[in-house]
Design a protein around this motif. Sequence first.
Motif, PDB file in Angstrom:
ATOM      1  N   HIS A  59       0.841  -1.194   0.000  1.00 10.51           N
ATOM      2  CA  HIS A  59       0.000   0.000   0.000  1.00 10.51           C
ATOM      3  C   HIS A  59       0.876   1.243   0.000  1.00 10.51           C
ATOM      4  O   HIS A  59       2.023   1.225   0.486  1.00 10.51           O
ATOM      5  N   SER A  60       0.341   2.330  -0.493  1.00 10.41           N
ATOM      6  CA  SER A  60       1.142   3.550  -0.666  1.00 10.41           C
ATOM      7  C   SER A  60       1.674   4.103   0.648  1.00 10.41           C
ATOM      8  O   SER A  60       2.688   4.813   0.660  1.00 10.41           O
ATOM      9  N   LEU A  94      -0.304   0.108  -4.332  1.00  9.34           N
ATOM     10  CA  LEU A  94      -1.755   0.257  -4.355  1.00  9.34           C
ATOM     11  C   LEU A  94      -2.154   1.494  -3.571  1.00  9.34           C
ATOM     12  O   LEU A  94      -1.623   1.751  -2.497  1.00  9.34           O
ATOM     13  N   GLY A  95      -3.087   2.268  -4.140  1.00  9.81           N
ATOM     14  CA  GLY A  95      -3.719   3.333  -3.369  1.00  9.81           C
ATOM     15  C   GLY A  95      -3.079   4.699  -3.457  1.00  9.81           C
ATOM     16  O   GLY A  95      -3.474   5.599  -2.710  1.00  9.81           O
ATOM     17  N   ALA A  96      -2.134   4.899  -4.344  1.00 13.67           N
ATOM     18  CA  ALA A  96      -1.523   6.228  -4.499  1.00 13.67           C
ATOM     19  C   ALA A  96      -2.299   7.037  -5.533  1.00 13.67           C
ATOM     20  O   ALA A  96      -2.876   6.479  -6.469  1.00 13.67           O
ATOM     21  N   SER A  97      -2.286   8.340  -5.371  1.00 14.33           N
ATOM     22  CA  SER A  97      -2.957   9.207  -6.341  1.00 14.33           C
ATOM     23  C   SER A  97      -2.330  10.592  -6.310  1.00 14.33           C
ATOM     24  O   SER A  97      -1.744  11.010  -5.313  1.00 14.33           O
ATOM     25  N   GLY A  98      -2.471  11.278  -7.424  1.00 10.21           N
ATOM     26  CA  GLY A  98      -1.933  12.626  -7.534  1.00 10.21           C
ATOM     27  C   GLY A  98      -0.573  12.632  -8.183  1.00 10.21           C
ATOM     28  O   GLY A  98       0.352  11.965  -7.697  1.00 10.21           O
ATOM     29  N   ALA A  99      -0.428  13.370  -9.276  1.00 12.06           N
ATOM     30  CA  ALA A  99       0.810  13.346 -10.052  1.00 12.06           C
ATOM     31  C   ALA A  99       2.023  13.736  -9.207  1.00 12.06           C
ATOM     32  O   ALA A  99       3.066  13.081  -9.254  1.00 12.06           O
ATOM     33  N   GLY A 100       1.905  14.809  -8.424  1.00 10.01           N
ATOM     34  CA  GLY A 100       3.043  15.270  -7.635  1.00 10.01           C
ATOM     35  C   GLY A 100       3.469  14.251  -6.607  1.00 10.01           C
ATOM     36  O   GLY A 100       4.666  13.951  -6.461  1.00 10.01           O
ATOM     37  N   ARG A 101       2.513  13.718  -5.886  1.00 12.42           N
ATOM     38  CA  ARG A 101       2.820  12.740  -4.841  1.00 12.42           C
ATOM     39  C   ARG A 101       3.444  11.481  -5.435  1.00 12.42           C
ATOM     40  O   ARG A 101       4.412  10.937  -4.912  1.00 12.42           O
ATOM     41  N   ILE A 102       2.876  11.024  -6.542  1.00 14.76           N
ATOM     42  CA  ILE A 102       3.378   9.790  -7.149  1.00 14.76           C
ATOM     43  C   ILE A 102       4.775   9.994  -7.726  1.00 14.76           C
ATOM     44  O   ILE A 102       5.642   9.116  -7.595  1.00 14.76           O
ATOM     45  N   LYS A 103       5.019  11.121  -8.340  1.00 17.24           N
ATOM     46  CA  LYS A 103       6.363  11.371  -8.883  1.00 17.24           C
ATOM     47  C   LYS A 103       7.414  11.393  -7.768  1.00 17.24           C
ATOM     48  O   LYS A 103       8.515  10.862  -7.929  1.00 17.24           O
ATOM     49  N   LYS A 104       7.054  11.970  -6.642  1.00 12.50           N
ATOM     50  CA  LYS A 104       7.969  11.978  -5.505  1.00 12.50           C
ATOM     51  C   LYS A 104       8.229  10.556  -5.015  1.00 12.50           C
ATOM     52  O   LYS A 104       9.373  10.170  -4.740  1.00 12.50           O
ATOM     53  N   MET A 105       7.172   9.765  -4.925  1.00 11.41           N
ATOM     54  CA  MET A 105       7.286   8.381  -4.492  1.00 11.41           C
ATOM     55  C   MET A 105       8.154   7.586  -5.455  1.00 11.41           C
ATOM     56  O   MET A 105       9.036   6.817  -5.036  1.00 11.41           O
ATOM     57  N   HIS A 109      17.327   0.265 -10.001  1.00  6.58           N
ATOM     58  CA  HIS A 109      16.492   1.390 -10.469  1.00  6.58           C
ATOM     59  C   HIS A 109      15.298   0.887 -11.278  1.00  6.58           C
ATOM     60  O   HIS A 109      14.950   1.449 -12.319  1.00  6.58           O
ATOM     61  N   ILE A 110      14.665  -0.171 -10.775  1.00  4.79           N
ATOM     62  CA  ILE A 110      13.475  -0.704 -11.443  1.00  4.79           C
ATOM     63  C   ILE A 110      12.278   0.144 -11.032  1.00  4.79           C
ATOM     64  O   ILE A 110      12.004   0.321  -9.842  1.00  4.79           O
ATOM     65  N   PRO A 111      11.539   0.677 -11.985  1.00  5.59           N
ATOM     66  CA  PRO A 111      10.410   1.556 -11.647  1.00  5.59           C
ATOM     67  C   PRO A 111       9.256   0.787 -11.011  1.00  5.59           C
ATOM     68  O   PRO A 111       9.087  -0.415 -11.218  1.00  5.59           O
ATOM     69  N   LEU A 112       8.486   1.490 -10.230  1.00  2.00           N
ATOM     70  CA  LEU A 112       7.287   0.933  -9.607  1.00  2.00           C
ATOM     71  C   LEU A 112       6.115   0.935 -10.580  1.00  2.00           C
ATOM     72  O   LEU A 112       6.015   1.800 -11.459  1.00  2.00           O
ATOM     73  N   LEU A 113       5.216  -0.023 -10.399  1.00  2.00           N
ATOM     74  CA  LEU A 113       3.903   0.007 -11.041  1.00  2.00           C
ATOM     75  C   LEU A 113       2.917   0.621 -10.058  1.00  2.00           C
ATOM     76  O   LEU A 113       2.812   0.179  -8.920  1.00  2.00           O
ATOM     77  N   ILE A 114       2.186   1.640 -10.497  1.00  2.00           N
ATOM     78  CA  ILE A 114       1.181   2.281  -9.657  1.00  2.00           C
ATOM     79  C   ILE A 114      -0.190   1.757 -10.096  1.00  2.00           C
ATOM     80  O   ILE A 114      -0.588   1.933 -11.253  1.00  2.00           O
TER      81      ILE A 114
END
Length: 731
Positions: free
Chosen positions: A28-29, A60-71, A82-87
């Motif tokens: 979870h986020s 799971l459960g993340a939202s918002g471009a700014g928040r997700i980019k930071k995450m 440096h494997i990217p996350l799947l949101i």
Amino acid sequence: MNLEEHRLRELLAQLSLKEKIGQMTQLHSHFYQDLNEKAAGQMMKMGVTDEMVGNSGSVLGASGAGRIKKMLKNQLEKNRHHIPLLIMADVIHGYKTIFPIPLALGCSWDPTLAKRASEVAAREASVSGVHVVFAPMVDLVRDPRWGRVMESTGEDPYLNSVFAQAFVDGFQGDDLKNDLNRTAACVKHFAGYGAVEGGREYNTVNMSERQMRQDYLVSYKSAIEAGCRLIMTAYNTVDGIPATANHWLLRKVLRDEWGFDGVTISDSGAVRELVPHSVAADEKEAAMKAIEAGVDIEMGTFCYMHHLERLVNEHKILESRIDEAVWRILKLKNDLGLFENPFRGADEEKEKRVVYCRDHRDQAQKAAEQSCVLLKNSGILPLKQNQKLAIIGPFADNGAILGAWSWRGDPNATETLTAAFRSEKIFKTYSSRGSGILEGNRELLNEAIKTARGANLIIAAVGEASNMSGEASSRAHIDLPECQLELIRELKALRKPLVIVLFNGRPLDLTPLIDDVDALLEVWYPGSEGAHAVFNLLTGRANPSGKLSMSFPRTIGQIPIYYNCYNTGRPLAENGDKKKYVSKYLDCPNDALFPFGFGLSYTTFEYSGLSLAAVRIAGSMSVQVTVCVRNSGKVAGSEVVQLYIRDISGEVVRPVKELKAFKKIDLLPGERKYLHFTIQESMLRYYHSDLTFKSDDGKFEVMVGGDSVRTLHVPFVLSRGRLVLIHDEAK
């Protein structure tokens, strides 16, 4: 092997076993946020370390471009490769702009509309940073007690399969890697979840393999053929084995037979739930059974994270099982373009312009107008202007009309029915609650009666609260709460025209009220612009065209009730049967209060001239069906022309009719159209007792009409040998 695939293989080879298992774990986020002392303590209690979070593959459960980019940025720094996350997120019928619930969209009988709704949802989700949506839900549903019928498009395998394809096409488009307005679709719940016993959430499913294949697997297969990238396992059992540990379902059918090469993911907590299911003694065995069955990602629990490494070291599972799962996960990330652009579509400035924009809301309004179903009208609708209206009920001035899965929707920002009427200023509009949704109040009731006395016509806005349907919202009694029934009775006693507007997420038992009202409009949870859509329908600015995709029972004692049932050896005659020893109730008719395919309009349609180009289909040949439909009313309208087929004699019992085709047409007053359908031999195939899928020679009947009951009938014959004429067979 192309260059991209070669690089992915190299990356997979470089991963440690712990890192591979991390890719198979969805957290979870809140695990990725700056943790306070309490949250950090809970994380430690669950056995989740910073290293595990750094290795994890999806969120799971993340939202918002700014928040997700930071995450994403923080995670890339933590991850050694440096494997990217799947949101991933629950975007069921809209992201911020909420469309009608899927059951309502099914009532539109318009797959193009469903595709547009998914396109809008994908555009808003993607720009907000989401890569994968947990939709569409394609479960076949026949029991309205189950709360999740709201997520399905109804009780028919063919209709569901058409919508499954449309939803997938809308979410994913043609170029998932380069079209940043799209998201990957995760089809759920595989499989048979809609058949839970007693309509009770998370309950047992028990049926034959033949029925599973004939009715329940059809829409999943359609979604896979449309190219969906993920499949979510169901909570229920399939032939005694939970779907999440079901080797036959996930490997034999999904992988081997259907060739699905995408990602499988458990529903939240479903891997650990193998323990209370009593097919695993502990979490370790649960992890072993899930990976052996073919579950690539565990959502919500930590059985993989805590036990897969030990299972490999103890030689209880092969590391190759883990490799194949991680390969599919890496391939999905690559197909989304995340290695080149981990942020993908996330864009804070574009997010402000796109999410909940006027164009999206206009599309949501049009969808709502086509999804509402007019169930009764004594001529009181459409409303005549310059009347005094009283809008009464718990939904009269309530913005909570979005539904349980409106994750990012805002009821406080959603226009209410009263506000929609007052904004147009063509009626003198009064409003009063009258009651709560579940509890009455004499003071509220008296106030509503006083308000209604001064009106020419009463609109009762009633229904279910959003949390009364959806996940974990099964109901043993599916009528309106007694306080609302009392309100309707009191309003009816005023002897004024009474219109019911029904907000709900499932078919309800309307028998206690249907005879006491002059009109009833089923609007479901109509979404962000639902109130104005309802206004347009009630006033005639839009003409109702919705048709039920799920039957409405007369009483809960009939459930499950669905149109494509079997006839039995002692069927009830169509005109009613006075014999006792036939298949019937002593105290209730067999048929639905409102059948599948039913829906009224402000105009009427006449069907005539049903004919076949031939009375025989030979081998792989096809035959054309023609029918004339005329608008016999005074206003323009849309009609859903439905074609059903009955197999008169099969090797196993066959349904009394099955939907095989439909067309939605627009007709001006007095206009007629000749519609042509094609019956192909493939439409007559079914699963036999030995599970072969084929058709049989013999008699059939084609039926065409405006719902599943009122149809024209013509017989025909399938024969691979000599020519057989209908009149010869009848002798």
